[in-house]
Scaffold this motif. Sequence first.
Motif, PDB file in Angstrom:
ATOM      1  N   VAL A 136       0.830  -1.200   0.000  1.00  0.00           N
ATOM      2  CA  VAL A 136       0.000   0.000   0.000  1.00  0.00           C
ATOM      3  C   VAL A 136       0.871   1.260   0.000  1.00  0.00           C
ATOM      4  CG1 VAL A 136      -1.831   1.295   1.119  1.00  0.00           C
ATOM      5  CG2 VAL A 136      -1.890  -1.209   1.164  1.00  0.00           C
ATOM      6  N   VAL A 137       1.733   1.418   1.011  1.00  0.00           N
ATOM      7  CA  VAL A 137       2.585   2.603   1.080  1.00  0.00           C
ATOM      8  C   VAL A 137       3.478   2.680  -0.155  1.00  0.00           C
ATOM      9  CG1 VAL A 137       4.420   3.770   2.376  1.00  0.00           C
ATOM     10  CG2 VAL A 137       2.567   2.598   3.591  1.00  0.00           C
TER      11      VAL A 137
ATOM     12  N   ARG B  63      -2.571 -16.595   4.184  1.00  0.00           N
ATOM     13  CA  ARG B  63      -3.505 -15.940   3.263  1.00  0.00           C
ATOM     14  C   ARG B  63      -4.429 -14.949   3.964  1.00  0.00           C
ATOM     15  NH1 ARG B  63      -3.929 -17.486  -1.947  1.00  0.00           N
ATOM     16  NH2 ARG B  63      -5.814 -16.207  -1.990  1.00  0.00           N
ATOM     17  N   GLU B  64      -4.534 -15.050   5.268  1.00  0.00           N
ATOM     18  CA  GLU B  64      -5.392 -14.125   6.020  1.00  0.00           C
ATOM     19  C   GLU B  64      -5.005 -12.677   5.764  1.00  0.00           C
ATOM     20  OE1 GLU B  64      -6.086 -12.749  10.669  1.00  0.00           O
ATOM     21  OE2 GLU B  64      -4.894 -14.531  10.205  1.00  0.00           O
ATOM     22  N   ILE B  65      -3.682 -12.425   5.597  1.00  0.00           N
ATOM     23  CA  ILE B  65      -3.219 -11.047   5.425  1.00  0.00           C
ATOM     24  C   ILE B  65      -3.736 -10.435   4.126  1.00  0.00           C
ATOM     25  CG2 ILE B  65      -1.076 -11.723   4.267  1.00  0.00           C
ATOM     26  CD1 ILE B  65      -1.539  -8.786   6.725  1.00  0.00           C
ATOM     27  N   LEU B  66      -3.966 -11.265   3.107  1.00  0.00           N
ATOM     28  CA  LEU B  66      -4.436 -10.758   1.820  1.00  0.00           C
ATOM     29  C   LEU B  66      -5.883 -10.311   1.873  1.00  0.00           C
ATOM     30  CD1 LEU B  66      -2.788 -13.375  -0.588  1.00  0.00           C
ATOM     31  CD2 LEU B  66      -1.884 -11.158   0.162  1.00  0.00           C
ATOM     32  N   ASN B  67      -6.592 -10.748   2.907  1.00  0.00           N
ATOM     33  CA  ASN B  67      -7.997 -10.378   3.068  1.00  0.00           C
ATOM     34  C   ASN B  67      -8.205  -9.458   4.264  1.00  0.00           C
ATOM     35  OD1 ASN B  67      -8.910 -12.112   0.898  1.00  0.00           O
ATOM     36  ND2 ASN B  67      -8.512 -13.838   2.274  1.00  0.00           N
TER      37      ASN B  67
ATOM     38  N   PRO C  88      -5.050  -2.984   5.314  1.00  0.00           N
ATOM     39  CA  PRO C  88      -5.542  -2.144   4.209  1.00  0.00           C
ATOM     40  C   PRO C  88      -5.481  -2.816   2.837  1.00  0.00           C
ATOM     41  CG  PRO C  88      -3.296  -1.534   4.681  1.00  0.00           C
ATOM     42  CD  PRO C  88      -3.655  -2.630   5.671  1.00  0.00           C
ATOM     43  N   LEU C  89      -5.021  -4.081   2.776  1.00  0.00           N
ATOM     44  CA  LEU C  89      -4.912  -4.736   1.474  1.00  0.00           C
ATOM     45  C   LEU C  89      -6.266  -4.905   0.797  1.00  0.00           C
ATOM     46  CD1 LEU C  89      -2.187  -7.479   2.066  1.00  0.00           C
ATOM     47  CD2 LEU C  89      -1.919  -5.132   1.289  1.00  0.00           C
ATOM     48  N   THR C  90      -7.323  -4.975   1.616  1.00  0.00           N
ATOM     49  CA  THR C  90      -8.660  -5.132   1.036  1.00  0.00           C
ATOM     50  C   THR C  90      -9.095  -3.902   0.246  1.00  0.00           C
ATOM     51  OG1 THR C  90      -9.550  -4.423   3.186  1.00  0.00           O
ATOM     52  CG2 THR C  90      -9.494  -6.798   2.736  1.00  0.00           C
TER      53      THR C  90
ATOM     54  N   VAL D  79      -3.719  -6.616  -5.443  1.00  0.00           N
ATOM     55  CA  VAL D  79      -3.494  -7.879  -4.737  1.00  0.00           C
ATOM     56  C   VAL D  79      -3.698  -9.049  -5.693  1.00  0.00           C
ATOM     57  CG1 VAL D  79      -4.347  -9.413  -2.932  1.00  0.00           C
ATOM     58  CG2 VAL D  79      -4.070  -6.968  -2.454  1.00  0.00           C
ATOM     59  N   ALA D  80      -4.764  -8.972  -6.493  1.00  0.00           N
ATOM     60  CA  ALA D  80      -5.041 -10.033  -7.467  1.00  0.00           C
ATOM     61  C   ALA D  80      -3.926 -10.111  -8.511  1.00  0.00           C
ATOM     62  CB  ALA D  80      -6.385  -9.796  -8.137  1.00  0.00           C
TER      63      ALA D  80
END
Length: 217
Positions: A34-35, A86-90, A93-95, A101-102
Amino acid sequence: MTSFLDPLIAFVSAHPWLGYLTLFLAALLEAVPVVGSVIPGSTIILALSALIPGGELKLQWVLLAAALGAVLGDGSAYWIGHRRQREILNTWPLTNYPRVVAESESFFHRFGTWAVFFARFVPPVRAFVPVTAGALGMAPAKFYAVNIPAILAWAPAHVLPGVLAVSALHHYAGLHHHEHVGKHIWILTVVGGAIVLALALWIRHRRNGVTAAKSQA
Protein backbone atom coordinates in the motif's frame (compact mmCIF):
# COMPACT_ATOMS: atom_id res chain seq x y z
CA MET A 1 7.28 16.06 -9.23
CA THR A 2 10.14 18.44 -10.05
CA SER A 3 8.74 20.95 -7.53
CA PHE A 4 9.21 18.26 -4.87
CA LEU A 5 12.58 16.91 -6.04
CA ASP A 6 14.41 20.23 -6.50
CA PRO A 7 14.11 21.29 -2.82
CA LEU A 8 14.95 17.73 -1.74
CA ILE A 9 18.13 17.72 -3.84
CA ALA A 10 19.15 21.14 -2.51
CA PHE A 11 18.52 20.03 1.09
CA VAL A 12 20.46 16.78 0.69
CA SER A 13 23.34 18.68 -0.91
CA ALA A 14 23.68 20.64 2.31
CA HIS A 15 23.11 17.63 4.60
CA PRO A 16 24.65 14.53 2.95
CA TRP A 17 24.04 12.18 5.89
CA LEU A 18 20.33 12.91 5.63
CA GLY A 19 20.61 11.98 1.98
CA TYR A 20 21.64 8.44 2.86
CA LEU A 21 18.81 8.24 5.39
CA THR A 22 16.37 9.50 2.75
CA LEU A 23 17.59 6.86 0.28
CA PHE A 24 17.24 4.14 2.91
CA LEU A 25 13.70 5.21 3.82
CA ALA A 26 12.67 5.62 0.17
CA ALA A 27 13.77 2.07 -0.63
CA LEU A 28 12.20 0.69 2.55
CA LEU A 29 8.83 2.40 2.20
CA GLU A 30 8.61 1.53 -1.49
CA ALA A 31 8.61 -2.14 -0.46
CA VAL A 32 5.77 -1.75 2.06
CA PRO A 33 2.36 -2.91 0.77
CA VAL A 34 0.00 0.00 0.00
CA VAL A 35 2.59 2.60 1.08
CA GLY A 36 4.91 1.50 -1.70
CA SER A 37 2.26 2.13 -4.31
CA VAL A 38 2.17 5.87 -3.49
CA ILE A 39 5.75 6.60 -2.38
CA PRO A 40 7.91 7.54 -5.41
CA GLY A 41 10.89 5.68 -4.00
CA SER A 42 12.51 4.85 -7.33
CA THR A 43 12.20 8.46 -8.49
CA ILE A 44 13.76 9.75 -5.28
CA ILE A 45 16.66 7.29 -5.56
CA LEU A 46 17.21 8.17 -9.22
CA ALA A 47 17.11 11.89 -8.45
CA LEU A 48 19.47 11.78 -5.47
CA SER A 49 21.94 9.67 -7.44
CA ALA A 50 22.43 12.82 -9.52
CA LEU A 51 24.42 14.21 -6.59
CA ILE A 52 27.09 11.50 -6.82
CA PRO A 53 29.13 13.00 -9.70
CA GLY A 54 29.39 16.30 -7.83
CA GLY A 55 30.71 14.59 -4.72
CA GLU A 56 27.80 15.46 -2.42
CA LEU A 57 27.02 11.75 -2.03
CA LYS A 58 29.28 8.71 -2.40
CA LEU A 59 28.33 5.91 -4.80
CA GLN A 60 29.10 3.03 -2.44
CA TRP A 61 27.05 4.51 0.39
CA VAL A 62 24.13 5.34 -1.90
CA LEU A 63 24.06 1.74 -3.15
CA LEU A 64 24.34 0.40 0.39
CA ALA A 65 21.57 2.64 1.76
CA ALA A 66 19.20 1.73 -1.09
CA ALA A 67 19.98 -1.99 -0.85
CA LEU A 68 19.58 -2.14 2.94
CA GLY A 69 16.27 -0.29 2.78
CA ALA A 70 14.98 -2.66 0.11
CA VAL A 71 16.13 -5.75 2.03
CA LEU A 72 14.45 -4.57 5.23
CA GLY A 73 11.28 -3.52 3.41
CA ASP A 74 10.91 -6.69 1.37
CA GLY A 75 11.89 -8.88 4.30
CA SER A 76 9.41 -7.25 6.67
CA ALA A 77 6.57 -7.61 4.15
CA TYR A 78 7.52 -11.23 3.50
CA TRP A 79 7.56 -12.17 7.18
CA ILE A 80 4.20 -10.52 7.81
CA GLY A 81 2.76 -12.62 5.01
CA HIS A 82 4.60 -15.73 6.16
CA ARG A 83 3.28 -15.33 9.69
CA ARG A 84 -0.34 -14.61 8.83
CA GLN A 85 -0.59 -16.65 5.62
CA ARG A 86 -3.50 -15.94 3.26
CA GLU A 87 -5.39 -14.12 6.02
CA ILE A 88 -3.22 -11.05 5.42
CA LEU A 89 -4.44 -10.76 1.82
CA ASN A 90 -8.00 -10.38 3.07
CA THR A 91 -7.15 -7.88 5.79
CA TRP A 92 -7.22 -4.07 5.80
CA PRO A 93 -5.54 -2.14 4.21
CA LEU A 94 -4.91 -4.74 1.47
CA THR A 95 -8.66 -5.13 1.04
CA ASN A 96 -8.72 -1.56 -0.32
CA TYR A 97 -6.52 -2.68 -3.23
CA PRO A 98 -8.15 -5.87 -4.51
CA ARG A 99 -6.98 -5.35 -8.10
CA VAL A 100 -3.30 -4.97 -7.19
CA VAL A 101 -3.49 -7.88 -4.74
CA ALA A 102 -5.04 -10.03 -7.47
CA GLU A 103 -2.37 -8.93 -9.95
CA SER A 104 0.38 -9.72 -7.44
CA GLU A 105 -1.02 -13.16 -6.75
CA SER A 106 -1.37 -13.81 -10.50
CA PHE A 107 2.17 -12.53 -11.02
CA PHE A 108 3.43 -14.93 -8.36
CA HIS A 109 1.55 -17.90 -9.81
CA ARG A 110 2.74 -17.08 -13.33
CA PHE A 111 6.44 -16.74 -12.59
CA GLY A 112 6.77 -18.77 -9.41
CA THR A 113 9.99 -18.12 -7.51
CA TRP A 114 11.18 -15.71 -10.21
CA ALA A 115 8.24 -13.42 -9.42
CA VAL A 116 10.21 -12.19 -6.40
CA PHE A 117 13.06 -11.19 -8.72
CA PHE A 118 10.97 -9.60 -11.49
CA ALA A 119 8.67 -7.75 -9.07
CA ARG A 120 11.63 -5.67 -7.86
CA PHE A 121 11.51 -3.86 -11.20
CA VAL A 122 7.75 -3.67 -11.78
CA PRO A 123 5.61 -1.16 -9.83
CA PRO A 124 3.10 -1.35 -8.27
CA VAL A 125 3.31 -5.13 -7.71
CA ARG A 126 6.80 -4.56 -6.26
CA ALA A 127 5.14 -3.48 -3.01
CA PHE A 128 2.78 -6.47 -2.90
CA VAL A 129 4.69 -9.53 -4.16
CA PRO A 130 6.88 -10.05 -1.03
CA VAL A 131 3.86 -10.19 1.30
CA THR A 132 2.08 -12.38 -1.26
CA ALA A 133 5.08 -14.73 -1.42
CA GLY A 134 4.94 -15.12 2.35
CA ALA A 135 1.17 -15.53 2.39
CA LEU A 136 1.34 -18.28 -0.24
CA GLY A 137 3.88 -20.26 1.75
CA MET A 138 7.15 -19.58 -0.04
CA ALA A 139 10.03 -20.88 2.10
CA PRO A 140 12.25 -18.19 3.70
CA ALA A 141 15.46 -19.65 2.22
CA LYS A 142 13.95 -19.66 -1.27
CA PHE A 143 12.63 -16.10 -0.85
CA TYR A 144 15.97 -14.63 0.20
CA ALA A 145 17.88 -16.67 -2.38
CA VAL A 146 15.99 -14.75 -5.06
CA ASN A 147 15.27 -11.47 -3.26
CA ILE A 148 18.88 -10.60 -2.35
CA PRO A 149 20.24 -10.98 -5.92
CA ALA A 150 17.22 -9.03 -7.20
CA ILE A 151 18.01 -6.14 -4.87
CA LEU A 152 21.72 -6.27 -5.78
CA ALA A 153 20.66 -5.82 -9.42
CA TRP A 154 17.89 -3.32 -8.65
CA ALA A 155 20.03 -0.86 -6.68
CA PRO A 156 22.63 -0.22 -9.43
CA ALA A 157 19.85 -0.17 -12.05
CA HIS A 158 18.26 2.77 -10.22
CA VAL A 159 21.42 4.58 -9.16
CA LEU A 160 23.81 4.28 -12.11
CA PRO A 161 21.53 5.85 -14.78
CA GLY A 162 21.39 9.04 -12.72
CA VAL A 163 25.16 9.01 -12.23
CA LEU A 164 25.86 8.41 -15.91
CA ALA A 165 23.34 10.99 -17.11
CA VAL A 166 24.65 13.77 -14.87
CA SER A 167 28.27 12.84 -15.60
CA ALA A 168 27.49 13.18 -19.30
CA LEU A 169 25.84 16.55 -18.70
CA HIS A 170 28.87 17.73 -16.76
CA HIS A 171 31.17 16.57 -19.50
CA TYR A 172 29.30 17.90 -22.52
CA ALA A 173 27.57 20.97 -21.15
CA GLY A 174 29.99 22.07 -18.46
CA LEU A 175 27.44 21.70 -15.66
CA HIS A 176 29.57 21.70 -12.52
CA HIS A 177 27.09 22.82 -9.88
CA HIS A 178 24.24 20.85 -8.32
CA GLU A 179 21.91 23.86 -8.72
CA HIS A 180 21.60 22.92 -12.40
CA VAL A 181 20.74 19.29 -11.77
CA GLY A 182 17.09 19.90 -10.91
CA LYS A 183 16.49 21.36 -14.37
CA HIS A 184 17.47 18.04 -15.91
CA ILE A 185 15.52 15.63 -13.71
CA TRP A 186 13.40 14.79 -16.73
CA ILE A 187 16.45 13.19 -18.37
CA LEU A 188 16.98 10.94 -15.37
CA THR A 189 13.31 10.04 -15.31
CA VAL A 190 13.40 9.10 -18.99
CA VAL A 191 16.44 6.89 -18.45
CA GLY A 192 14.86 5.15 -15.49
CA GLY A 193 11.54 4.83 -17.29
CA ALA A 194 13.28 3.25 -20.27
CA ILE A 195 14.80 0.59 -18.01
CA VAL A 196 11.48 -0.21 -16.38
CA LEU A 197 9.69 -0.23 -19.74
CA ALA A 198 12.23 -2.58 -21.29
CA LEU A 199 11.88 -4.99 -18.39
CA ALA A 200 8.08 -4.79 -18.47
CA LEU A 201 8.08 -5.57 -22.21
CA TRP A 202 10.38 -8.52 -21.63
CA ILE A 203 8.09 -9.87 -18.89
CA ARG A 204 5.07 -9.41 -21.15
CA HIS A 205 6.84 -11.28 -23.94
CA ARG A 206 7.73 -14.10 -21.56
CA ARG A 207 4.14 -14.24 -20.27
CA ASN A 208 2.75 -14.44 -23.79
CA GLY A 209 5.21 -17.21 -24.56
CA VAL A 210 4.13 -19.19 -21.50
CA THR A 211 0.45 -18.69 -22.37
CA ALA A 212 1.05 -19.86 -25.95
CA ALA A 213 2.94 -22.91 -24.74
CA LYS A 214 0.09 -23.84 -22.40
CA SER A 215 -2.50 -23.45 -25.17
CA GLN A 216 -0.53 -25.79 -27.42
CA ALA A 217 -0.09 -28.41 -24.70
